[in-house]
Design a protein around this motif. Structure first.
Motif, PDB file in Angstrom:
ATOM      1  N   GLU A 305       0.818  -1.214   0.000  1.00  0.00           N
ATOM      2  CA  GLU A 305       0.000   0.000   0.000  1.00  0.00           C
ATOM      3  C   GLU A 305       0.854   1.267   0.000  1.00  0.00           C
ATOM      4  OE1 GLU A 305      -3.986   0.144   0.259  1.00  0.00           O
ATOM      5  OE2 GLU A 305      -2.879  -1.115  -1.130  1.00  0.00           O
ATOM      6  N   LEU A 306       1.878   1.302   0.841  1.00  0.00           N
ATOM      7  CA  LEU A 306       2.724   2.497   0.878  1.00  0.00           C
ATOM      8  C   LEU A 306       3.494   2.667  -0.426  1.00  0.00           C
ATOM      9  CD1 LEU A 306       4.165   2.522   4.514  1.00  0.00           C
ATOM     10  CD2 LEU A 306       2.435   4.021   3.530  1.00  0.00           C
ATOM     11  N   ALA A 307       3.919   1.563  -1.015  1.00  0.00           N
ATOM     12  CA  ALA A 307       4.627   1.647  -2.288  1.00  0.00           C
ATOM     13  C   ALA A 307       3.726   2.270  -3.349  1.00  0.00           C
ATOM     14  CB  ALA A 307       5.097   0.260  -2.721  1.00  0.00           C
ATOM     15  N   ARG A 308       2.447   1.904  -3.341  1.00  0.00           N
ATOM     16  CA  ARG A 308       1.502   2.489  -4.298  1.00  0.00           C
ATOM     17  C   ARG A 308       1.325   3.979  -4.043  1.00  0.00           C
ATOM     18  NH1 ARG A 308      -3.671   0.310  -3.282  1.00  0.00           N
ATOM     19  NH2 ARG A 308      -4.344   1.542  -5.088  1.00  0.00           N
ATOM     20  N   LEU A 309       1.274   4.353  -2.769  1.00  0.00           N
ATOM     21  CA  LEU A 309       1.157   5.774  -2.423  1.00  0.00           C
ATOM     22  C   LEU A 309       2.337   6.572  -2.975  1.00  0.00           C
ATOM     23  CD1 LEU A 309       0.027   6.286   1.295  1.00  0.00           C
ATOM     24  CD2 LEU A 309      -1.047   7.160  -0.770  1.00  0.00           C
ATOM     25  N   PHE A 310       3.530   6.068  -2.718  1.00  0.00           N
ATOM     26  CA  PHE A 310       4.723   6.785  -3.160  1.00  0.00           C
ATOM     27  C   PHE A 310       4.812   6.824  -4.680  1.00  0.00           C
ATOM     28  CE2 PHE A 310       6.723   5.346   1.064  1.00  0.00           C
ATOM     29  CZ  PHE A 310       6.209   6.462   1.715  1.00  0.00           C
TER      30      PHE A 310
END
Length: 360
Positions: A305-310
């Motif tokens: 999820e955080l990778a998608r955000l970044f």
């Protein structure tokens, strides 16, 4: 600066192993020593270096990564063995090791006291990171006896580790860290200690605020006892000032509870001073801290999820300066607060919404 080709790390805990890992990335030959064979073995398995064999050729620099009260003794023993051409330490107290080194008759010309201001709540070699010192201040405290060669060798190691060298007098260093590190740790511990006896209802209502305030209180008590005892008077002076502020605030609040509204002005003044103090903490690149705004977005508690955000931020051309996560109790989601420059907030929010993210 002197080229550093070989280093001995004495003490393979968090800091010592992190120094070793950072130097190994630059192909420096690193030798490891610790009274705990298991710590050396783990550091070696992490790729931090090889086990030191006493009696071999002298290395360029020995880094003594032990508690402050043991630095001078280790220094004397290493110098008697001819282990290195130059010596330093990474203890968070500087006046005590220097005074003890003189008292024990150590060669103070080859010794340059140092202190990288970096760390984590976790300890031990397993917590070590090669990037722990990137952009972090690294204090060094030469005396009139310190040789220029010792200083240059340490500066070379600091550069290889990615630290920012800061020259400072030992006494001044200890007074400074009492304000920015040692007293805050005790204060955080005092707040966290209230939680040990708090009712379950209070703990069930705990939010990010109490986590932020108490985060550093999770440090190793034995390690911190050694640090605090080595810098006792400067820390005591700061804690007395903090206690005076807290006592005054408590007295004002008791008056306010009796409908004396003017008493709250004294509490407000303390809160204002707190805001002013936080505003003086340097920003991530040094100098005055920059003002950022937060973009809050709901994220699922799933891998990636955080990778998608970044990724969305990268596509929008927005640099995320900092990030904070707060999980929702009992739900498989949480809120991510993304800190960005003010002019980047709206473009990032629009980009996130366009990719299906919920931005309040």
């Amino acid at each position: 600066m002197s080229a550093v080709e070989s280093v001995l790390i004495v003490g393979t805990g968090l800091i010592g192993t992190s120094v070793a890992l950072a130097l190994r990335e630059h192909d420096v030959a690193v030798h490891l020593a610790d009274r705990d064979p298991g710590a050396v073995r783990l550091a070696r398995e992490l790729g931090a270096g090889v086990e030191w064999v006493p009696g071999g050729p002298a290395v360029d620099l020995a880094v003594i990564a032990v508690p402050p009260q043991y630095v001078a003794g280790e220094l004397l023993a290493l110098q008697r063995q001819g282990a290195a051409r130059h010596y330093t330490d990474v203890a968070s107290v500087k006046a005590l090791p220097l005074a003890e080194a003189v008292r024990l008759g150590c060669d103070t010309a080859s010794y340059i006291a140092g202190h990288p201001l970096a760390g984590r709540e976790r300890s031990g070699p397993a917590a070590a990171r090669a990037d722990l010192f990137l952009g972090r201040p690294w204090a060094y405290c030469p005396t009139a006896a310190t040789s220029p060669e010792a200083v240059e060798t340490l500066l070379g190691v600091i550069k290889l580790c990615g630290g920012e060298a800061v020259r400072v007098d030992a006494e001044e260093h200890d007074r400074a860290v009492a304000v920015v590190s040692h007293a805050p740790h005790v204060t955080a511990s005092a707040v966290a200690a209230r939680l040990a006896e708090a009712p379950e209802t209070a703990l069930g209502l705990a939010g990010q605020g109490v986590r932020d305030v108490t985060r550093i209180a999770a440090g190793d008590p034995a390690l911190w006892t050694g640090i605090l005892s080595g810098n006792a008077l400067p820390v005591a002076e700061v804690l007395e000032a903090v206690a005076a502020d807290l006592n005054a605030a408590a007295a004002a609040l008791r008056e306010a509870a009796s409908s004396r509204d003017e008493a709250m002005a004294r509490v407000t003044e303390l809160l204002r001073r707190g805001v002013a103090g936080t505003g003086r903490i340097p920003g991530k690149h040094g100098g005055p801290a920059k003002t950022y705004v937060t973009v809050q977005v709901l994220v699922g508690d799933r891998p990636g999820e955080l990778a998608r955000l970044f990724q969305v931020a990268e596509e929008a051309g927005v640099n995320i300066e900092d990030v904070r996560l707060e999980h929702a109790r009992g739900l498989p989601l949480g809120a991510a607060e993304l800190f960005v420059h003010p002019q980047a907030a709206e473009p990032l929010a629009e980009a996130l919404r366009a990719h299906g993210w919920h931005v309040p």
